[in-house]
Design a protein around this motif. Structure first.
Motif, PDB file in Angstrom:
ATOM      1  N   HIS A  35      -0.474 -10.808   1.577  1.00  0.00           N
ATOM      2  CA  HIS A  35      -1.453 -10.106   0.739  1.00  0.00           C
ATOM      3  C   HIS A  35      -0.915  -8.825   0.127  1.00  0.00           C
ATOM      4  N   TYR A  36       0.378  -8.588   0.242  1.00  0.00           N
ATOM      5  CA  TYR A  36       0.921  -7.316  -0.255  1.00  0.00           C
ATOM      6  C   TYR A  36       1.880  -7.517  -1.421  1.00  0.00           C
ATOM      7  N   ALA A  43      -2.492  -6.915  -2.934  1.00  0.00           N
ATOM      8  CA  ALA A  43      -2.792  -7.819  -4.047  1.00  0.00           C
ATOM      9  C   ALA A  43      -4.310  -7.877  -4.193  1.00  0.00           C
ATOM     10  N   PRO A  44      -4.821  -7.951  -5.427  1.00  0.00           N
ATOM     11  CA  PRO A  44      -6.279  -8.068  -5.585  1.00  0.00           C
ATOM     12  C   PRO A  44      -6.809  -9.279  -4.811  1.00  0.00           C
ATOM     13  N   GLU A  45      -7.972  -9.133  -4.244  1.00  0.00           N
ATOM     14  CA  GLU A  45      -8.615 -10.175  -3.437  1.00  0.00           C
ATOM     15  C   GLU A  45      -8.608 -11.530  -4.150  1.00  0.00           C
ATOM     16  N   PHE A  71      -0.140  -5.862 -10.558  1.00  0.00           N
ATOM     17  CA  PHE A  71       0.655  -4.688 -10.121  1.00  0.00           C
ATOM     18  C   PHE A  71       0.191  -3.400 -10.805  1.00  0.00           C
ATOM     19  N   MET A  72      -0.687  -3.529 -11.809  1.00  0.00           N
ATOM     20  CA  MET A  72      -1.082  -2.353 -12.600  1.00  0.00           C
ATOM     21  C   MET A  72      -2.135  -1.526 -11.861  1.00  0.00           C
ATOM     22  N   THR A 130      -2.331   6.037  -6.302  1.00  0.00           N
ATOM     23  CA  THR A 130      -3.278   6.375  -5.236  1.00  0.00           C
ATOM     24  C   THR A 130      -3.643   5.146  -4.407  1.00  0.00           C
ATOM     25  N   LYS A 131      -3.335   3.949  -4.924  1.00  0.00           N
ATOM     26  CA  LYS A 131      -3.664   2.706  -4.197  1.00  0.00           C
ATOM     27  C   LYS A 131      -2.545   2.296  -3.233  1.00  0.00           C
TER      28      LYS A 131
END
Ligand code: AHG
Ligand code: MN
Ligand code: MN
Ligand code: MN
Length: 337
Positions: free
Chosen positions: A108-109, A137-139, A149-150, A154-155
């Motif tokens: 998930h990364y 990665a988005p759900e 990746f955009m 801060t994420k």
């Protein structure tokens, strides 16, 4: 608090235990990166003995000449991160997102990396490094694309670098301060040698490539000229200068004894349509995260780097980072202009 000498592996596992319900996937990604860095440390220390110096005779997507080691270290990172713990990768040395082969389970990364930072230093036997940044990665996304990746800096859930210098050091943040681990080749482990490192707020040392001075914007001209005037000038103190030409080495020095690192926007870049020298996703964001976690600041000379909304995998940004009071001063000069 960890005991000095704790291995990076133990540290990662102890941190994982603090999160109820953690699957261990994130820990595995960090372990994969640590393994790659150990391999790269071995390769860089052998250098000319194994014929890895010099140019590969190719260019990367940004038009830079690729060194043999740019390609070798990129392959080492891909191999280590292809064990099913990451979802997809992006690197300085790959035009597009790298999706794991079909037979490998997806994690998930999303991991972005600069496999060899300061690669022009390889040939002259001076410090180089590896930089990495980890986001989620988005759900529900199975085959991540560049759009996934955009995400602003801060994420980031973790960022780090490994410096290959007189010793190899892994410097890591997961958003709870910055820790440094030194590779003990005798036991093959990174051992904790500095915990919760903090950058002094004030400094008398700057790092900037002065050969570009004639292209800088007026506020940058002002800042550096005031530093150069020393004790007689408005700053009232003498400044020292360093330039290793490897961001990893510069940031490591700043984490160790303070300082400011600048790679500004300039008129020459502007004329050729470039938006800076350093890359947001695998240089500026991870280093910005580390510097902020150590009490420093990281801006573009105008705004906080980690709040920028990325638009391209290889997007370039101006960089001003390090000791808090100095970064505030430079940023203030630009915003008042
Ligand atoms: P890379 O080797 O990954 O392309 O990065 C080089 C970067 C950075 O590490 C360093 O601070 C800077 O380029 C050096 O720039 P100059 O060539 O202007 O010295
Ligand atoms: Mn490069
Ligand atoms: Mn780099
Ligand atoms: Mn590089």
């Amino acid at each position: 608090m960890y005991q000095i000498g704790t291995t990076l592996t133990q540290f990662i596992l102890e941190e994982q235990r603090k999160h109820t319900g953690a699957t261990g996937e994130f820990s595995c990604v960090l372990n994969d990166i640590a393994l790659a860095c150990k391999k790269i440390a071995a390769l860089t220390s052998k250098g000319d003995l194994i014929g890895v110096l010099g140019s590969a005779g190719s260019e990367n997507v940004q038009g830079e000449e690729q060194k043999k080691m740019d390609i070798i270290t990129n392959d080492v990172m891909i191999e280590a991160l292809s064990r099913g713990h990451a979802a997809a990768l992006a690197s300085e040395e790959m035009d597009e997102v790298y999706n794991l082969p079909g037979n490998v389970p997806r994690g998930h990364y999303l991991v972005t990396f600069d496999p060899l930072d300061g690669s022009s230093n390889m040939d002259v036997n001076v410090s180089v490094g590896t930089i990495f940044s980890i986001i989620k990665a988005p759900e529900g996304v199975e085959n991540p694309t560049a759009a996934d990746f955009m995400q602003p800096g801060t994420k980031q859930v973790a960022a780090g670098y490994c410096l290959y210098g007189p010793s190899a050091m892994m410097v890591l943040t997961t958003g709870k301060g910055v820790n440094m681990f030194t590779l003990d080749k005798d036991c093959g482990e990174f051992l904790l040698t500095r915990e919760d490192v903090k950058i002094p707020a004030d400094t008398k040392e700057f790092a900037i490539n002065v050969s570009n001075q004639r292209y800088w914007e007026p506020p940058m001209q002002r800042y550096i000229s005031e530093c150069l005037q020393g004790v007689e000038g408005p700053r009232g103190k003498d400044f020292n200068m360093r330039w290793v030409a490897s961001m990893v080495a510069e940031i490591h020095r700043i984490l160790t004894r303070g300082g400011i690192f600048i790679y500004p926007m300039d008129s020459k870049m502007k004329a050729s349509g470039k938006t800076g020298k350093l890359r947001l996703l695998y240089e500026a964001n991870p280093m910005g995260f580390i510097v902020e976690q150590a009490g420093g600041l990281a801006t573009t000379a105008y705004t906080r780097i980690m709040e920028l909304q990325p638009t391209d995998l290889h997007q370039r940004v101006p960089v001003v980072m390090g000791s808090r009071n100095e970064v505030e001063l430079v940023t203030g000069y630009h915003n008042q202009a």
